[in-house]
Scaffold this motif. Structure first.
Motif, PDB file in Angstrom:
ATOM      1  N   GLU A 106       0.832  -1.210   0.000  1.00 21.58           N
ATOM      2  CA  GLU A 106       0.000   0.000   0.000  1.00 21.58           C
ATOM      3  C   GLU A 106       0.864   1.256   0.000  1.00 21.58           C
ATOM      4  O   GLU A 106       0.562   2.232  -0.703  1.00 21.58           O
ATOM      5  CB  GLU A 106      -0.919  -0.026   1.230  1.00 21.58           C
ATOM      6  N   GLU A 107       1.971   1.250   0.760  1.00 18.62           N
ATOM      7  CA  GLU A 107       2.868   2.409   0.791  1.00 18.62           C
ATOM      8  C   GLU A 107       3.527   2.638  -0.562  1.00 18.62           C
ATOM      9  O   GLU A 107       3.659   3.791  -1.013  1.00 18.62           O
ATOM     10  CB  GLU A 107       3.934   2.208   1.864  1.00 18.62           C
ATOM     11  N   VAL A 108       3.950   1.558  -1.215  1.00 16.71           N
ATOM     12  CA  VAL A 108       4.551   1.697  -2.549  1.00 16.71           C
ATOM     13  C   VAL A 108       3.536   2.293  -3.510  1.00 16.71           C
ATOM     14  O   VAL A 108       3.856   3.199  -4.297  1.00 16.71           O
ATOM     15  CB  VAL A 108       5.044   0.332  -3.069  1.00 16.71           C
ATOM     16  N   GLY A 109       2.292   1.798  -3.441  1.00 18.72           N
ATOM     17  CA  GLY A 109       1.244   2.319  -4.314  1.00 18.72           C
ATOM     18  C   GLY A 109       1.007   3.804  -4.108  1.00 18.72           C
ATOM     19  O   GLY A 109       0.907   4.579  -5.076  1.00 18.72           O
ATOM     20  N   ARG A 110       0.947   4.231  -2.850  1.00 16.46           N
ATOM     21  CA  ARG A 110       0.727   5.649  -2.560  1.00 16.46           C
ATOM     22  C   ARG A 110       1.898   6.489  -3.047  1.00 16.46           C
ATOM     23  O   ARG A 110       1.713   7.575  -3.602  1.00 16.46           O
ATOM     24  CB  ARG A 110       0.527   5.865  -1.054  1.00 16.46           C
ATOM     25  N   MET A 111       3.105   5.993  -2.843  1.00 18.97           N
ATOM     26  CA  MET A 111       4.283   6.752  -3.238  1.00 18.97           C
ATOM     27  C   MET A 111       4.352   6.936  -4.752  1.00 18.97           C
ATOM     28  O   MET A 111       4.653   8.030  -5.252  1.00 18.97           O
ATOM     29  CB  MET A 111       5.552   6.049  -2.751  1.00 18.97           C
TER      30      MET A 111
END
Length: 293
Positions: A106-111
Motif C-alpha cells: 500500500e505504501e509503494v502504491g501511494r508513493m
C-alpha cells in the motif's frame, strides 16, 4: 588494488573500501613491530579483530574489515609472496539477524501513484522510481543503465551488477509504461536542452544538464519520494528489499528471484522468507484443513 579492480571486477567504491581497511590493518601491524608479510601470525589477525571490536565498531564493519584482511593474505599466497595465510583460520564474527526495512504494498502504491509531474524531469523521476521497485535494481545498476541495455519489446533489461556481472531482468506493467513514456517524452527534452554527447548520449537517465544521472541524485529522489508518505530517510535499497518481499508474497520462486536480483548465494535470500509472519499465518489459516475444523 589492481587485482581487485581488474581480475576480481570489484567496483571503484569496493576497492577503495578495501584500501582503507588494509591501511588500518597495516598500521596496526606496524605498531606491533610486524613489517613483513611473512612475519604475520594468526594471533596478530585475532588481536586486530579484538582491536576493532573494542573500538565499538558495528559487527558488519568488523566483518568487512576481517574479510578484507583474509582476502589480502589469500592474494599474498596466490602471488607467491608468502607461503601461508595466517587469517585463514580466523573466524569472522557472526552477523546479527537483522531484517531489512521494507515498504508495504500500500505504501509503494501511494508513493508511486501520487507522483505526478508532467515535466521531463518529472517523467524521468517517475520512471526511475518505477524501475527501481518494479525490477529490484540497485542504485548503481540504474545509474549505469544504457539505451542499448533496453529490450522493452521483449520485456527485459540487460543489467550489470556487482563485479560487472551481467544478468537479464524482466520488466512489465507500470515500470514498462513509465519507462517508455520517459524515453518518448522526457528524455529527448533533457538531451536536447543540454546537448547530451559521449557517455551521456548512451545513458538512459539524464540529469538537467544532459549528463548521466548520478547515485546521489537517485538517493535524493528516493528520500524525497519517501518523505511524501512519511517514510523519512528512505533508501533505494529499501525499494529493492520491498520488491523481493512482495514478489515472494505473491508466490515467486526463490531461485527465480535469485536470478532477477543477481545474488550469487541462495542464502542471501533467506532473510526475505522471514519478513512477513502475518502473511504466513494467513496462508496457513486459509490452506490447512485442520485449521478450518
Amino acid at each position: 588494488m589492481s587485482y581487485l579492480r581488474i581480475e576480481q571486477g570489484s567496483s571503484p567504491r569496493t576497492a577503495e573500501a578495501y584500501r582503507r581497511d588494509l591501511e588500518e590493518y597495516l598500521a596496526f601491524l606496524d605498531k606491533r613491530g610486524v613489517d613483513a608479510p611473512g612475519d604475520v601470525k594468526r594471533d596478530d589477525v585475532v588481536d586486530f579483530e579484538h582491536h576493532l571490536a573494542e573500538a565499538g565498531l558495528a559487527t558488519t564493519t568488523v566483518r568487512r574489515r576481517i574479510s578484507a584482511v583474509r582476502g589480502y593474505h589469500r592474494f599474498l599466497v596466490r602471488e607467491g609472496l608468502t607461503s601461508e595465510n595466517p587469517a585463514e583460520a580466523v573466524d569472522i564474527p557472526k552477523a546479527a539477524d537483522r531484517l531489512p526495512d521494507v515498504l508495504s504494498i500500500e505504501e509503494v502504491g501511494r508513493m508511486l501513484d501520487t507522483y505526478i509531474d508532467e515535466r521531463p524531469s518529472g517523467l524521468r523521476d517517475r520512471a526511475l522510481l518505477e524501475v527501481l521497485y518494479g525490477c529490484g535494481l540497485r542504485a548503481s545498476e540504474i545509474c549505469g543503465l544504457n539505451l542499448d541495455n533496453l529490450y522493452l519489446d521483449d520485456g527485459f533489461l540487460r543489467v550489470f551488477g556487482k563485479g560487472a556481472k551481467e544478468r537479464i531482468v524482466p520488466i512489465a506493467g507500470a515500470a514498462d509504461r513509465a519507462l517508455r513514456r520517459y524515453l518518448n517524452e522526457g528524455r529527448p527534452a533533457l538531451a536536447r536542452a543540454a546537448g547530451a554527447t559521449g557517455d551521456s548520449a548512451s545513458a538512459v537517465f539524464l540529469n538537467q544538464r544532459g549528463g548521466r544521472l548520478g547515485r546521489q541524485s537517485i538517493f535524493n529522489l528516493v528520500r524525497k519520494a519517501g518523505a511524501a508518505i512519511n517514510r523519512y530517510d528512505l533508501h533505494p535499497h529499501t525499494l529493492r528489499h520491498s520488491f523481493a518481499t512482495h514478489m515472494l508474497k505473491g508466490g515467486a520462486d526463490l531461485r527465480v528471484l535469485q536470478e532477477i536480483l543477481g545474488h550469487a548465494d541462495m542464502s542471501t535470500l533467506q532473510v526475505y522468507t522471514h519478513l512477513d509472519r502475518t502473511h504466513l499465518h494467513e496462508e496457513y489459516a486459509h490452506a490447512h484443513p485442520r485449521d478450518k475444523m
